[in-house]
Enzyme design. Structure first.
Site, PDB file in Angstrom:
ATOM      1  N   ASN A   1      32.146  63.144  73.463  1.00 44.33           N
ATOM      2  CA  ASN A   1      31.249  62.549  72.473  1.00 44.33           C
ATOM      3  C   ASN A   1      32.058  62.023  71.298  1.00 44.33           C
ATOM      4  OD1 ASN A   1      31.634  65.364  72.070  1.00 44.33           O
ATOM      5  ND2 ASN A   1      29.933  65.465  70.634  1.00 44.33           N
TER       6      ASN A   1
ATOM      7  N   GLU B   1      28.720  61.749  78.252  1.00 45.68           N
ATOM      8  CA  GLU B   1      28.316  61.230  79.563  1.00 45.68           C
ATOM      9  C   GLU B   1      28.351  59.705  79.588  1.00 45.68           C
ATOM     10  OE1 GLU B   1      26.832  63.517  77.712  1.00 45.68           O
ATOM     11  OE2 GLU B   1      25.621  64.905  78.889  1.00 45.68           O
TER      12      GLU B   1
HETATM   13  N1  THU Z   1      25.988  65.256  73.123  1.00 41.02           N
HETATM   14  C1  THU Z   1      26.685  64.836  74.215  1.00 41.02           C
HETATM   15  O1  THU Z   1      27.797  64.311  74.082  1.00 41.02           O
HETATM   16  N2  THU Z   1      26.138  65.032  75.432  1.00 41.02           N
HETATM   17  C2  THU Z   1      24.971  65.677  75.655  1.00 41.02           C
HETATM   18  O2  THU Z   1      24.608  65.845  76.809  1.00 41.02           O
HETATM   19  C3  THU Z   1      24.159  66.137  74.533  1.00 41.02           C
HETATM   20  C4  THU Z   1      24.672  65.843  73.187  1.00 41.02           C
HETATM   21  C5  THU Z   1      26.610  65.103  71.802  1.00 41.02           C
HETATM   22  C6  THU Z   1      25.998  64.083  70.913  1.00 41.02           C
HETATM   23  C7  THU Z   1      26.413  64.586  69.552  1.00 41.02           C
HETATM   24  O3  THU Z   1      27.710  64.099  69.257  1.00 41.02           O
HETATM   25  C8  THU Z   1      26.489  66.082  69.713  1.00 41.02           C
HETATM   26  O4  THU Z   1      26.531  66.318  71.113  1.00 41.02           O
HETATM   27  C9  THU Z   1      25.321  66.844  69.105  1.00 41.02           C
HETATM   28  O5  THU Z   1      24.114  66.300  69.468  1.00 41.02           O
END
Ligand code: THU
Length: 136
Positions: free
Chosen positions: A44, A57
């Protein structure tokens, strides 16, 4: 192709360490196995303008598609949560665009994991069929 979940989850863990998450401090890693056999990873990436942040993802999927891959065999997602963190709705929709049958492994750092089919994560997705049905 036989899916080596161990390797895919390890790759997702490696990617998780690269997460740029100074706001939520919630680090997520993803590893996507393409039909070529190549693994595309993602983490992320957050932004001071919060809504511009993107999930691990989608980073993995967009990296793969931008390299010419559209056929996928498996996806592993790792987060630091106690229970198994599941992909958000936007990521589910993006996964469904390419691979409704995709097995998705949700795993945490304690080594627990479950494998869920993408279409079970997102019933009744919006698909290109709706666009084709549009009346002129
Ligand atoms: N996030 C992801 O990268 N993947 C997920 O499946 C759920 C949430 C990230 C987005 C954000 O940077 C952090 O987790 C908190 O929401």
């Amino acid at each position: 192709m036989e899916i080596d979940w161990q390797i895919l989850i390890e790759e997702a863990r490696r990617a998780q360490k690269l997460a740029y998450a100074p706001y939520s401090h919630f680090q997520v890693g993803a590893a996507l196995l393409a039909s070529s056999g190549k693994i595309y990873t993602g983490c992320n990436i957050e932004n001071a303008s919060y809504p511009l942040s993107i999930c691990a993802e989608r980073v993995a999927i967009f990296k793969a598609v931008s390299e010419g891959e559209t056929q996928f065999l498996a996806l592993a997602v790792v987060a630091d949560s106690q229970s198994l963190s599941a992909p958000c709705g936007a990521c589910r929709q993006v996964i469904m665009e390419f691979a409704p049958e995709l097995p998705v492994a949700l795993s945490n750092l304690e080594g627990q994991r479950i494998i869920v089919k993408a279409s079970d994560l997102l019933p009744m997705p919006f698909t290109k069929e709706f666009l084709n049905e549009k009346r002129e």
